[in-house]
Design an enzyme around this catalytic site. Structure first.
Site, PDB file in Angstrom:
ATOM      1  N   ASN A  20       0.867  -1.185   0.000  1.00  0.00           N
ATOM      2  CA  ASN A  20       0.000   0.000   0.000  1.00  0.00           C
ATOM      3  C   ASN A  20       0.903   1.234   0.000  1.00  0.00           C
ATOM      4  OD1 ASN A  20      -1.814   2.041   0.467  1.00  0.00           O
ATOM      5  ND2 ASN A  20      -2.227   1.482   2.608  1.00  0.00           N
ATOM      6  N   LYS A  22       0.062   4.269  -0.275  1.00  0.00           N
ATOM      7  CA  LYS A  22      -0.592   5.467   0.283  1.00  0.00           C
ATOM      8  C   LYS A  22      -0.372   6.654  -0.671  1.00  0.00           C
ATOM      9  CE  LYS A  22       0.199   3.468   4.777  1.00  0.00           C
ATOM     10  NZ  LYS A  22       0.169   3.667   6.219  1.00  0.00           N
ATOM     11  N   HIS A 112      -9.456   1.088   5.034  1.00  0.00           N
ATOM     12  CA  HIS A 112      -8.150   1.298   5.671  1.00  0.00           C
ATOM     13  C   HIS A 112      -8.331   2.278   6.826  1.00  0.00           C
ATOM     14  CE1 HIS A 112      -4.020   2.547   6.347  1.00  0.00           C
ATOM     15  NE2 HIS A 112      -3.666   1.423   5.751  1.00  0.00           N
ATOM     16  N   GLU A 114      -6.737   4.703   7.784  1.00  0.00           N
ATOM     17  CA  GLU A 114      -6.549   6.130   7.469  1.00  0.00           C
ATOM     18  C   GLU A 114      -7.794   6.712   6.810  1.00  0.00           C
ATOM     19  OE1 GLU A 114      -2.829   5.603   5.433  1.00  0.00           O
ATOM     20  OE2 GLU A 114      -1.904   5.086   7.349  1.00  0.00           O
ATOM     21  N   GLU A 182      -5.274  -5.172  10.532  1.00  0.00           N
ATOM     22  CA  GLU A 182      -4.253  -4.152  10.771  1.00  0.00           C
ATOM     23  C   GLU A 182      -4.544  -3.432  12.085  1.00  0.00           C
ATOM     24  OE1 GLU A 182      -2.213  -2.830   6.959  1.00  0.00           O
ATOM     25  OE2 GLU A 182      -4.013  -1.628   7.113  1.00  0.00           O
ATOM     26  N   GLY A 188       2.564   2.007  10.911  1.00  0.00           N
ATOM     27  CA  GLY A 188       3.532   3.099  10.822  1.00  0.00           C
ATOM     28  C   GLY A 188       4.251   3.408  12.132  1.00  0.00           C
ATOM     29  N   SER A 228       3.545  -2.306  10.437  1.00  0.00           N
ATOM     30  CA  SER A 228       4.991  -2.339  10.654  1.00  0.00           C
ATOM     31  C   SER A 228       5.621  -3.671  10.240  1.00  0.00           C
ATOM     32  CB  SER A 228       5.320  -1.997  12.115  1.00  0.00           C
ATOM     33  OG  SER A 228       4.894  -0.680  12.409  1.00  0.00           O
ATOM     34  N   GLY A 249       2.923  -1.135   4.334  1.00  0.00           N
ATOM     35  CA  GLY A 249       2.919   0.286   4.005  1.00  0.00           C
ATOM     36  C   GLY A 249       4.325   0.770   3.721  1.00  0.00           C
ATOM     37  N   GLY A 250       4.970   1.363   4.733  1.00  0.00           N
ATOM     38  CA  GLY A 250       6.277   2.000   4.553  1.00  0.00           C
ATOM     39  C   GLY A 250       7.311   1.141   3.840  1.00  0.00           C
TER      40      GLY A 250
END
Ligand code: PEP
Length: 270
Positions: A20, A22, A112, A114, A182, A188, A228, A249-250
């Site tokens: 993802n 983002k 999600h 967010e 999640e 994150g 994470s 993600g990251g």
């Protein structure tokens, strides 16, 4: 679905590693990342049939990534990060599921944290988006998870279980969905859940899928862990029988890290 059973007993469910992105990477950066990731996996002689890789770029990158994947025969699946509950019409700024389907998207993220947090998307909106995705032939990747406060008040599974039940209301038995567990506190933060914590919740989520969509669908449904995920912890999650992959993600923005996550089967002990 394939026949991978390495690292946990997952009854033929092909693991899915999903990135993802983002709101990161413009279309040129997106092209560069997909090319480099493909080269990294090919250089490492990665067996593409053992793990499904999916990328979820911003809307403005989808056409470029679709073109690259198809021109270079790259074996990545494509997904979008959101869709409209509407099919078409006067909904400024919205993106219809039918447009995503036309771009060869197979998946769409729904719910999600967010979107829930910054766009006020509640369980009813999530349920409507799940139906919109299915209507347009997209597989919804339904994201559920508890906040740190929920965890303290209700324990780990109560909120994600309730969120998933609502998301699957009136979805036909046998429908293909992907579920992403999640924990919001893990996203994150660098503080991932433990594999055991993830397994406990994912097992309960599979039971929700069984109740809503039937036992066969539950056995075939991929349930991902997200929060994470990194090269150093993916193998532990993938050893769990009800964790069928990861929503990343990251680390999905870094070629070497994401390639190492995709190649988790090569890590010691898996
Ligand atoms: C996510 O936002 O879906 C996510 C899992 O992010 P990260 O991997 O950066 O925690």
């Amino acid at each position: 679905m394939g026949t991978v059973t390495q690292g946990g007993s997952r009854q033929g469910r092909t693991p899915l590693i999903a990135g993802n992105w983002k709101m990161n990477l413009d279309y040129q950066q997106a092209i560069a990342l997909v090319q480099k990731l493909d080269w990294a996996l090919k250089d490492a002689k990665h067996d593409a049939s053992s793990v499904e890789v999916a990328v979820f770029p911003p809307f403005t990158d989808l056409r470029s990534v679709q073109t690259l994947i198809s021109a270079d025969k790259i074996e990545f699946s494509l997904g979008a990060q959101d869709l409209s509950v509407h099919d078409s019409g006067a909904y400024t700024g919205e993106i219809s599921g039918q447009f995503l389907k036309k771009l060869d998207c197979g998946y769409v993220l729904i719910g999600h944290s967010e979107r829930r947090q910054y766009h006020d998307e509640g369980d009813d909106v999530v349920a409507a988006k799940v139906k919109a995705a299915i209507k347009h032939g997209l597989v919804p990747v339904i994201c559920v998870g508890e906040t740190a406060e929920d965890l303290e008040t209700h324990g780990a599974s109560a909120v994600p279980v309730a969120q998933l039940k609502t998301a699957l209301t009136d979805v036909a038995a046998g429908t293909e969905v992907v579920v992403a567990y999640e924990p919001v506190w893990a996203i994150g933060s660098g503080q991932a859940a433990t594999p055991e914590q993830a397994q406990q919740v994912c097992e309960k989520l599979r039971a929700v899928v069984a109740e809503a969509l039937g036992a066969d669908a539950a056995a075939a449904t991929r349930i991902l862990y997200g929060g994470s995920v990194a090269a150093g912890n993916i193998a532990g999650f993938m050893r769990e029988p009800d964790v069928d992959g990861a929503l990343v993600g990251g680390a999905s923005l870094k070629v070497d890290d994401f390639a190492a996550i995709i190649r988790y089967q090569k890590h010691v002990g898996v």
